[in-house]
Design an enzyme around this catalytic site. Structure first.
Site, PDB file in Angstrom:
ATOM      1  N   ASP A  67       0.873  -1.021  -0.147  1.00  0.00           N
ATOM      2  CA  ASP A  67      -0.319  -0.257  -0.330  1.00  0.00           C
ATOM      3  C   ASP A  67       1.023   0.999  -0.047  1.00  0.00           C
ATOM      4  OD1 ASP A  67       0.661  -0.153   2.578  1.00  0.00           O
ATOM      5  OD2 ASP A  67      -0.989  -1.020   3.090  1.00  0.00           O
ATOM      6  N   ASN A 136      -8.441  -3.888  14.005  1.00  0.00           N
ATOM      7  CA  ASN A 136      -9.383  -3.518  14.045  1.00  0.00           C
ATOM      8  C   ASN A 136      -9.513  -4.708  13.008  1.00  0.00           C
ATOM      9  OD1 ASN A 136      -7.997  -2.210  11.235  1.00  0.00           O
ATOM     10  ND2 ASN A 136      -9.416  -1.007  11.134  1.00  0.00           N
TER      11      ASN A 136
END
Length: 260
Positions: A67, A136
Site C-alpha cells: 500500500d 481492527n
C-alpha cells in the site's frame, strides 16, 4: 491456516525470515510482497543480518509494496516507498528498479491502481506476501467493510487506523485520510501468506480473524480461505486464542520436512 505461537518478536522474525530465505535460495527471482508498519521490522532486521553476515542475496528478487499513502510528497519520510527502502531494500542487494509500490501521487488513481495490478501479474504474481494486522482486523489498508474480492484501489482510512499510525507522524492531523492498497482479492492471489503480529494490543484482532467467522467486518479473516497461510505470533498476541494449546501441539509435532 497454520498458527505458530513463539515467545517474542525476535523469534517470530527469525522464523518468518527462514521462510523467505528458503524461498529465495530455491527461486532467486522470487517475488516478495512487502508490508510496512511495526510488525515486519523484525523480519527485515533478520534478513538484513543474513545478507550481511551470510551472503543471502536478493539481487534477482523483486518486491511489491502492499500500500501507499495518497497525497504525501514524493520522498516523504513516512511514504511507504521510503519506509520499505529504509527498513529493508537499501539494507540488502535488491535492485532499486525491482521494488514497486502503488503511485500515491498519481493524478489518475484508477489508472494507477490498474497499472499496479498489471505489474504484479507481469512479474508472475507474488510468491510470498508478508502481512501485519491492524487492531481492527485490517490487512493492507483493507478496512472493515472491504469487499473480500477487492483489487488494488483507493480507500479511506478508519479513525482507529489513523490513530494507530499517528505515532509515525508529528500528529494525527498529519496522517493522510486516503491510501492506495492491494485489495483482499489481490492479496489472496499470493502463493504463500505470512502474517506476523506482536503484543496484547493485537490479541483481539488475532482471535477474530483466526477463530471468528469469515466476514468483511474482519478483513484478515479471509486468510481462512487461503491454501497456504502461516500466522506467526508472540505469546501476548495469542492470549485470547481459545485453541492456543491445539496450535502449539500441531506445530511442536509437525513433520520437519514440511517447513513453513
Amino acid at each position: 491456516m497454520e498458527v505458530i505461537i513463539l515467545p517474542g518478536n525476535k523469534e517470530v522474525g527469525v522464523l518468518a525470515a527462514d521462510a523467505i530465505e528458503s524461498l529465495v535460495r530455491k527461486k532467486p527471482r522470487a517475488v516478495l510482497g512487502l508490508a510496512t508498519g511495526s510488525s515486519p521490522l523484525p523480519i527485515y532486521d533478520e534478513l538484513a543480518r543474513r545478507h550481511e553476515e551470510h551472503g543471502l542475496s536478493f539481487s534477482q528478487a523483486s518486491g511489491f509494496a502492499l500500500d501507499e499513502y495518497v497525497g504525501l510528497p514524493v520522498g516523504h519520510f513516512e511514504s511507504y516507498r521510503e519506509v520499505i527502502r529504509r527498513e529493508f531494500t537499501n539494507r540488502v542487494d535488491v535492485a532499486p528498479e525491482n521494488v514497486h509500490g502503488p503511485d500515491g501521487a498519481a493524478t489518475d488513481v484508477e489508472a494507477a491502481c490498474k497499472a499496479y495490478e498489471e505489474a504484479i501479474k507481469a512479474a508472475g504474481g507474488v510468491d510470498l506476501q508478508i502481512l501485519g494486522v491492524g487492531t481492527n482486523g485490517h490487512i493492507g489498508f483493507n478496512e472493515p467493510g472491504s469487499s473480500l474480492a477487492s483489487r488494488t484501489r483507493i480507500k479511506t482510512l478508519a479513525d482507529q487506523t489513523r490513530e494507530d499510525n499517528a505515532r509515525f507522524f508529528d500528529s494525527i492531523e498529519a496522517v493522510p485520510h486516503h491510501v492506495l492498497t492491494q485489495g483482499l482479492g489481490t492479496i489472496m492471489d499470493a502463493c504463500h501468506l505470512v502474517l506476523v503480529a506482536f503484543g496484547a494490543g493485537k490479541a483481539e484482532a488475532v482471535h477474530d480473524f483466526v477463530e471468528g467467522p469469515v466476514s468483511a467486518s474482519c478483513p484478515a479473516s479471509i486468510l481462512q480461505f487461503h491454501p497456504h497461510a502461516t500466522v506467526i505470533i508472540d505469546e501476548a498476541a495469542a492470549s485470547k486464542l481459545v485453541g492456543a494449546a491445539t496450535y502449539r501441539h500441531a506445530y511442536d509435532n509437525k513433520p520437519h520436512w514440511q517447513g513453513l
